[in-house]
Motif scaffolding. Structure first.
Motif, short mmCIF file in Angstrom:
data_model
loop_
_atom_site.label_atom_id
_atom_site.label_comp_id
_atom_site.label_asym_id
_atom_site.label_seq_id
_atom_site.Cartn_x
_atom_site.Cartn_y
_atom_site.Cartn_z
N THR A 1 -14.53 7.52 -2.80
CA THR A 1 -14.88 7.54 -4.21
C THR A 1 -15.30 8.96 -4.59
O THR A 1 -16.16 9.56 -3.94
N ARG A 2 -14.70 9.49 -5.64
CA ARG A 2 -14.96 10.86 -6.09
C ARG A 2 -16.15 10.84 -7.05
O ARG A 2 -16.09 10.23 -8.12
N VAL A 3 -17.23 11.49 -6.64
CA VAL A 3 -18.52 11.36 -7.30
C VAL A 3 -18.94 12.66 -7.97
O VAL A 3 -18.71 13.75 -7.44
N ALA A 4 -19.58 12.52 -9.14
CA ALA A 4 -20.24 13.65 -9.82
C ALA A 4 -21.73 13.41 -9.83
O ALA A 4 -22.19 12.29 -10.08
N LEU B 1 -20.17 19.93 -17.88
CA LEU B 1 -19.94 18.58 -17.35
C LEU B 1 -18.83 17.81 -18.06
O LEU B 1 -17.95 17.25 -17.39
N PRO B 2 -18.81 17.72 -19.40
CA PRO B 2 -17.78 16.88 -20.05
C PRO B 2 -16.36 17.25 -19.66
O PRO B 2 -15.55 16.37 -19.31
N ALA B 3 -16.03 18.53 -19.67
CA ALA B 3 -14.68 18.95 -19.33
C ALA B 3 -14.40 18.78 -17.84
O ALA B 3 -13.31 18.36 -17.43
N LEU B 4 -15.40 19.05 -17.01
CA LEU B 4 -15.21 18.99 -15.56
C LEU B 4 -15.02 17.57 -15.05
O LEU B 4 -14.38 17.36 -14.01
N GLU C 1 -11.32 17.38 -15.31
CA GLU C 1 -10.66 18.37 -14.47
C GLU C 1 -10.79 18.04 -12.99
O GLU C 1 -9.85 18.24 -12.21
N ARG C 2 -11.95 17.50 -12.58
CA ARG C 2 -12.18 17.20 -11.16
C ARG C 2 -11.78 15.77 -10.79
O ARG C 2 -11.98 15.35 -9.66
N VAL D 1 -18.27 14.24 -3.00
CA VAL D 1 -18.85 14.88 -4.18
C VAL D 1 -17.89 15.97 -4.64
O VAL D 1 -17.72 16.99 -3.97
N VAL D 2 -17.28 15.74 -5.79
CA VAL D 2 -16.31 16.70 -6.32
C VAL D 2 -16.90 17.52 -7.47
O VAL D 2 -16.27 18.46 -7.94
N LEU D 3 -18.13 17.13 -7.89
CA LEU D 3 -18.78 17.86 -8.98
C LEU D 3 -20.29 17.66 -8.87
O LEU D 3 -20.77 16.53 -8.75
#
Length: 271
Positions: free
Chosen positions: A5-8, A56-59, A62-63, A32-34
């Motif tokens: 799971t790709r987590v921010a 954060l919103p754009a990333l 993007e991530r 953790v991708v962000l």
């Protein structure tokens, strides 16, 4: 093998942000991708480079983030949750101290994405929440007190976990009244926050006491006393890592769930 799971993680330099990053570093089911921060001078944590909070919103898009895990404070948390909902990113919220308007904003976001909110991600606390109502029902008419203790930097009092415990405790007492119980004086749910001066206990009140000292992670104790006996139900968290582990368990479980409002009991198979 299932993809992680790709987590921010917003607030990466905070107490829980650092715990989440440390916990994620030792797991294969999350990546953790962000990680964002409002401290521009901060360096990598647990091998993860930090980005500015404003991005954060754009990333999130993007991530290719799957789940955002937020343990910050109410105002930036609401901003992050709304950005996640706009980006079709699921959300785990461990932040506490929301007012009614902020809670309504979280509810609105849960109509657009899967949102799991919990006051506490320790499995032992979930067990406590399950048994406290049973104990209060079995000990109808007994005096009830709740004592919660946290580190000296905690902002909200009583804690979010304490409020969840009170909800279960008072719910059990209200059910008892509907089934024929009766009390004079205070009604169920009357909370007395500490006592000072001439303060005789009223029938039905619940005493609530918040202690803030040192670097204590978290202690919650429910006391039920009467009929020449007492019962104490206590949960003690020895390390914040238990909360980080539970929150990441929640993120993995939440990934791909339909939009809606969830809690940690759902992750553990509760009702």
């Amino acid at each position: 093998m299932t993809e992680p799971t790709r987590v921010a993680i917003p607030g990466a330099t905070g107490r829980m942000g650092e715990e989440l990053l440390a916990e994620a570093a030792g797991r294969d089911d999350v990546e953790v991708v962000l990680a964002t921060t409002r401290s521009p001078e901060a360096g990598p944590i647990a091998g993860v480079e930090l980005a500015g909070a404003d991005g954060l919103p754009a990333l999130l898009t993007e991530r290719d983030v799957d789940v955002l895990v937020d343990f910050t404070v109410p105002e930036p948390c609401i901003e992050a949750v709304e950005a996640a909902a706009d980006a079709d990113v699921d959300v785990v919220v461990g932040t506490t101290g929301f007012d009614s308007t902020e809670t309504a904003a979280l509810r609105e976001a849960s109509e657009r994405t899967a949102l799991l909110k919990a006051a506490n991600f320790a499995r032992g606390v979930q067990a406590l929440l399950q048994v406290v109502g049973e104990a209060a029902s079995a000990m109808e008419g007994y005096d009830a007190e709740l004592i919660e203790t946290h580190h000296n930097g905690k902002r909200d009092a009583p804690s979010g976990t304490a409020k969840a415990i009170l909800h279960e405790l008072e719910g059990a007492r209200e059910a008892g009244d509907r089934d024929g119980g009766d009390r004079d004086g205070a009604t169920d749910g009357d909370r007395v926050h500490g006592r000072e001066g001439h303060a005789p206990r009223r029938d039905g009140e619940v005493g609530v006491h918040a202690v803030r000292a040192g670097d204590i992670t978290g202690i919650h104790e429910v006391l039920l006393a009467g009929n020449h006996e007492e019962l104490r139900l206590t949960h003690r968290a020895e390390d914040r890592g238990v909360f980080a582990a539970g929150a990441l368990d929640a993120a993995v479980w939440l990934d791909g769930q339909p939009p809606g409002w969830y809690d940690f009991g759902d992750v553990l198979g509760g009702d």
